[in-house]
Design a protein around this motif. Structure first.
Motif, mmCIF file in Angstrom:
data_model
loop_
_atom_site.group_PDB
_atom_site.id
_atom_site.type_symbol
_atom_site.label_atom_id
_atom_site.label_comp_id
_atom_site.label_asym_id
_atom_site.label_seq_id
_atom_site.Cartn_x
_atom_site.Cartn_y
_atom_site.Cartn_z
ATOM 1 N N TYR A 81 0.821 -1.205 0.000
ATOM 2 C CA TYR A 81 0.000 0.000 0.000
ATOM 3 C C TYR A 81 0.853 1.252 0.000
ATOM 4 N N HIS A 82 0.203 2.371 -0.240
ATOM 5 C CA HIS A 82 0.927 3.635 -0.317
ATOM 6 C C HIS A 82 0.320 4.686 0.577
ATOM 7 N N ILE A 83 1.149 5.644 0.918
ATOM 8 C CA ILE A 83 0.650 6.800 1.644
ATOM 9 C C ILE A 83 1.094 8.051 0.909
ATOM 10 N N ARG A 84 0.143 8.970 0.763
ATOM 11 C CA ARG A 84 0.419 10.195 0.023
ATOM 12 C C ARG A 84 0.381 11.386 0.968
ATOM 13 N N LEU A 124 0.340 13.621 6.377
ATOM 14 C CA LEU A 124 1.397 14.605 6.198
ATOM 15 C C LEU A 124 2.716 13.881 6.385
ATOM 16 N N CYS A 125 3.612 14.040 5.435
ATOM 17 C CA CYS A 125 4.913 13.392 5.571
ATOM 18 C C CYS A 125 5.683 14.113 6.675
ATOM 19 N N PRO A 126 6.661 13.455 7.275
ATOM 20 C CA PRO A 126 7.407 14.039 8.397
ATOM 21 C C PRO A 126 7.913 15.445 8.087
ATOM 22 N N ARG A 127 8.391 15.649 6.852
ATOM 23 C CA ARG A 127 8.935 16.946 6.469
ATOM 24 C C ARG A 127 7.851 18.032 6.482
ATOM 25 N N CYS A 128 6.714 17.761 5.841
ATOM 26 C CA CYS A 128 5.638 18.752 5.795
ATOM 27 C C CYS A 128 4.998 18.942 7.160
ATOM 28 N N ILE B 114 -1.195 10.567 10.000
ATOM 29 C CA ILE B 114 -2.259 9.972 9.193
ATOM 30 C C ILE B 114 -3.536 10.789 9.319
ATOM 31 N N ILE B 115 -4.088 11.142 8.184
ATOM 32 C CA ILE B 115 -5.324 11.929 8.185
ATOM 33 C C ILE B 115 -6.517 11.078 7.774
ATOM 34 N N GLY B 116 -6.293 10.161 6.882
ATOM 35 C CA GLY B 116 -7.396 9.309 6.446
ATOM 36 C C GLY B 116 -6.914 8.233 5.491
ATOM 37 N N HIS B 117 -7.846 7.531 4.904
ATOM 38 C CA HIS B 117 -7.470 6.534 3.916
ATOM 39 C C HIS B 117 -8.588 6.416 2.902
#
Lengths: 139, 139
Positions: A81-84, A124-128, B114-117
DNA sequence: TTACTTGCAAATCGTTTGCGATATA
DNA sequence: TATATCGCAAACGATTTGCAAGTAA
């Protein structure tokens, strides 16, 4: 269909595949183009698109048709799976094994013939995340 | 940002919202346009796009940014999953409760906030499934 | 009255495709 | 040699946007 054609492993096709396998980001077509262009200066964006399509039909790469405006490509064929990041748009892998039981659950409540599922996490990625806290604090 | 503006509930905006709440399909912008046009003959596609964007920013409708070439919109605000027919492209709801535990699982293995999926199933709708068997049989 | 909205059309963005030239098997 | 593939540029489909006219508050 492409899979039934007599395919030739051209230099362009080869390099596109190599570059895609080299990165663990999930580049869009034009990001692949940028990378490949460093090695093949005269390659065109159209060729990149054509080959990404062919390679994914051959099952050598994966086409990610998730959220966002651009399609992305993945050289990693294992199911994952992916996370955006909602802010910068970057996409990373999620170290979570495939939940095939989700498909079973759906089979029992629908008349559809289930073929697969795609699961994407948004965050939110760690950087953002860091940047955002900093800015909020500043206000 | 639109949410902070002084919004007016124009007839166009009203009708778009009504039509979206009326259907349980998940229409694309131009499908909404078609429906709305029956009631407001001079409305433009641009207006539909603008209002769908505003309504989703207000949280009155949901923008579905899943696979496929066109974005879709949903008047149903409750969290639920969708299934897309790989053949005809239709999208329907899946009567499966939200798996929030998936997000918890990801939180424990990533630095992302994590905000959602979003979870989408792929398959063949009953109609296309039937058609396909028939055709295969014919060969 | 005012500034948010509209209709219209042009612009933009990502992607696909037609074509004559090129290069692989 | 035969034809899959290329580079290029034009075409395409979905969405966005600039602008002058219209309209809700």
């Amino acid at each position: 269909m492409a899979a039934s054609q007599n395919l030739r492993m051209t230099r362009q096709r080869q390099v596109i595949l190599e570059e895609l396998r080299k990165v663990n980001s999930h580049p869009s077509a034009d990001q692949v183009y940028e990378r490949v262009r460093r090695r093949l200066r005269r390659i065109s964006l159209g060729t990149v698109y054509r080959n990404l399509e062919i390679l994914s039909q051959l099952g050598l790469i994966r086409k990610l048709d998730l959220g966002g405006t651009q399609r992305r490509f993945d050289g990693d064929l294992t199911t994952h799976y992916h996370i955006r990041c909602i802010k910068c748009g970057c996409v990373e892998d999620v170290p979570l094994e495939a939940r095939t039981n989700l498909e079973d659950a759906v089979r029992s409540v629908t008349d559809y013939r289930i073929i697969g599922h795609s699961l994407e996490f948004i965050g939110l990625c760690p950087r953002c995340n860091k940047k955002k806290s900093a800015r909020t604090k500043g206000r």
